[in-house]
Design a protein around this motif. Structure first.
Motif, PDB file in Angstrom:
ATOM      1  N   VAL A 199       0.982  -1.224   0.102  1.00  9.57           N
ATOM      2  CA  VAL A 199       0.076  -0.026   0.062  1.00  9.57           C
ATOM      3  C   VAL A 199       1.008   1.356  -0.039  1.00  9.57           C
ATOM      4  N   ALA A 200       0.864   2.242  -0.960  1.00 12.56           N
ATOM      5  CA  ALA A 200       1.376   3.226  -1.077  1.00 12.56           C
ATOM      6  C   ALA A 200       0.500   4.448  -0.703  1.00 12.56           C
ATOM      7  N   GLU A 214      -1.058   5.263   9.558  1.00 10.66           N
ATOM      8  CA  GLU A 214      -0.022   4.010   9.364  1.00 10.66           C
ATOM      9  C   GLU A 214      -1.035   2.772  10.409  1.00 10.66           C
ATOM     10  N   ALA A 215      -1.701   3.108  11.387  1.00 12.12           N
ATOM     11  CA  ALA A 215      -2.367   2.117  12.095  1.00 12.12           C
ATOM     12  C   ALA A 215      -3.444   1.624  10.883  1.00 12.12           C
ATOM     13  N   PHE A 216      -4.282   2.578  10.533  1.00  5.25           N
ATOM     14  CA  PHE A 216      -5.375   2.170   9.738  1.00  5.25           C
ATOM     15  C   PHE A 216      -4.741   1.181   8.463  1.00  5.25           C
ATOM     16  N   VAL A 217      -3.707   1.414   7.839  1.00  5.73           N
ATOM     17  CA  VAL A 217      -3.040   0.610   6.787  1.00  5.73           C
ATOM     18  C   VAL A 217      -2.776  -0.461   7.298  1.00  5.73           C
ATOM     19  N   ARG A 218      -2.077  -0.677   8.627  1.00  5.56           N
ATOM     20  CA  ARG A 218      -1.607  -1.761   9.214  1.00  5.56           C
ATOM     21  C   ARG A 218      -2.746  -2.746   9.521  1.00  5.56           C
ATOM     22  N   SER A 219      -3.946  -2.312   9.821  1.00  2.23           N
ATOM     23  CA  SER A 219      -4.716  -3.246   9.946  1.00  2.23           C
ATOM     24  C   SER A 219      -5.442  -3.864   8.783  1.00  2.23           C
ATOM     25  N   ARG A 220      -5.424  -3.003   7.700  1.00  2.00           N
ATOM     26  CA  ARG A 220      -5.548  -3.864   6.279  1.00  2.00           C
ATOM     27  C   ARG A 220      -4.682  -4.856   6.241  1.00  2.00           C
ATOM     28  N   LEU A 221      -3.286  -4.594   6.354  1.00  3.26           N
ATOM     29  CA  LEU A 221      -2.360  -5.604   5.900  1.00  3.26           C
ATOM     30  C   LEU A 221      -2.653  -6.867   6.892  1.00  3.26           C
ATOM     31  N   VAL A 222      -2.941  -6.748   7.996  1.00  3.64           N
ATOM     32  CA  VAL A 222      -3.167  -8.001   9.016  1.00  3.64           C
ATOM     33  C   VAL A 222      -4.274  -8.618   8.601  1.00  3.64           C
TER      34      VAL A 222
END
Length: 407
Positions: A199-200, A214-222
């Motif tokens: 995700v860029a 960053e927390a929002f993106v990290r949740s998607r990656l999980v």
């Protein structure tokens, strides 16, 4: 309006009453079944209220977060004339399908640029154990399998020997004993590399947003890693990916043609499935059923020979999320990657799933890319990697499957 905690307490009390009623002596179907049905209807109504509140809260939080990030991205894109921010805002609101072919090509080219002539990546890495914790609750397999970590990813070989058919002999005096050497084999537990996909994010959004992007993106990656690994641990082919428990386990019961078990299962077949697993495994007190939630709905309609319901909702107060529902006294593990009931479907598994081994090599690692191709476009890249594998390390049949009828 009652709080969600009050509703959960009411549901727990109702579930206990249902269990007490179903186990009462002298069950009279004509009298007791309507009472059980009414209590189950009340239990389901409470569950529906709780689910609606939980869904509403989750959707509201996600919507606010998405709209806040997307809105901020659109504002910055307009103020700074940034095509990258505009594309990111479109992706947040509509996913890849919202992007044009040209925009997808631009993103793909950007994310694949990693040649040394362009400076390479200056990578900051952080080991994020909280990602692994989140994965434990995703999908079902990690909740029941044996999960362990190793520092290296080389194959692990588990020696096996099936002596269940070996027996001694009775011989007379002065008679030579017959030879019977045990046979050995090995099962391999390999690990595979999983990517969350990149995700860029434009760095203006990270700097200026009022929420933790960053927390929002990290949740998607999980979520992405959790989905693919649970699928492979459940129905993986074993070729170039983990060997799923449904793929590896043996069949315990196959419904015969014309038995109305194409999209259903009978009480007798459930009993047969339980007893297809050797008593030695059942004596370990770790056996359970695993199935899709739609199959649970089918199970709830089944009664035993006394017309007594065999499904019991979980009710232990104080257990986070509540105790699991039970079937014939065994817990039910819902796993949405198990096939729904259909012709020839392997729709229900029963047994001790701790013999399925999930191996993680170190922790999930979150990468943040701040340089090279991303910096040229004013972006920060996020990517989560994990190395994990799974296999059914058993030769005695600790898990068996029910297969629906073909017709």
């Amino acid at each position: 309006m009652l709080s969600i905690q009050a509703l959960r307490e009411q549901r727990a009390a109702k579930a206990k009453a249902i269990n007490d009623h179903a186990t009462k002596k002298d069950w009279n179907p004509a009298v007791d079944q309507p009472v059980w049905d009414a209590m189950m209807a009340e239990h389901d109504a409470l569950s529906a209220q709780i689910k609606n509140i939980e869904t509403s809260l989750a959707l509201t939080a996600e919507l606010i977060q998405n709209e806040t990030v997307a809105g901020r991205a659109e504002q910055l894109a307009h103020d700074r004339n940034s095509p990258g921010l505009a594309m990111f805002a479109k992706w947040l609101r509509g996913g890849v399908s919202a992007l044009t072919i040209e925009e997808c090509t631009t993103i793909r080219n950007t994310l694949s640029t990693s040649t040394g002539s362009q400076g390479g990546f200056t990578v900051q890495t952080s080991v994020a154990k909280q990602l692994l914790d989140a994965l434990k609750a995703f999908g079902g397999m990690r909740a029941v399998a044996e999960v362990f970590q190793t520092e290296q990813g080389n194959d692990i070989s588990f020696p096996t020997s099936d002596g269940t058919s070996e027996v001694g002999e009775l011989i007379g005096q002065n008679t030579t004993a017959t030879g019977l050497d045990p046979t050995f084999a090995a099962l391999t537990l390999s690990v595979y590399k999983y990517s969350s996909k990149v995700v860029a994010v434009p760095f203006e959004l990270i700097q200026d947003s009022q929420i933790d992007v960053e927390a929002f993106v990290r949740s998607r990656l999980v979520t992405r890693l959790g989905r693919i690994t649970n699928t492979h641990f459940t129905v993986g082919t074993g070729t170039g990916q983990p060997n799923g428990v449904i793929t590896a386990a043996g069949v315990g019961v196959t419904a015969g043609a014309g038995t109305s078990q194409v999209t259903a299962i009978t009480y007798g077949s459930l009993i047969d499935l339980v007893h297809s697993v050797d008593p030695a495994y059942r004596a370990l007190n770790n056996c359970r059923f695993m199935m899709h939630d739609q199959s649970v709905k089918v199970i709830r309609k089944i009664v035993d020979g006394q017309q007594r319901p065999i499904f019991a909702p979980g009710y232990e107060t104080g257990n986070p999320g509540g105790a699991p529902d039970r079937l014939l006294g065994y817990p039910i593990q819902v796993n949405q990657d198990v096939a729904q009931m259909a012709a020839n479907a392997k729709s229900i598994a029963f047994g001790d799933f701790s013999f399925y081994k999930i191996r993680d090599v170190m922790d999930v690692t979150l990468f943040r890319f701040d340089d090279s191709a991303y910096a040229k476009l004013g972006q920060v890249g996020f990517l989560a990697w994990m190395r994990s594998g799974g296999n059914f390390i058993d030769v005695g049949g600790s898990v068996k499957l029910f297969v629906n009828a073909a017709t």
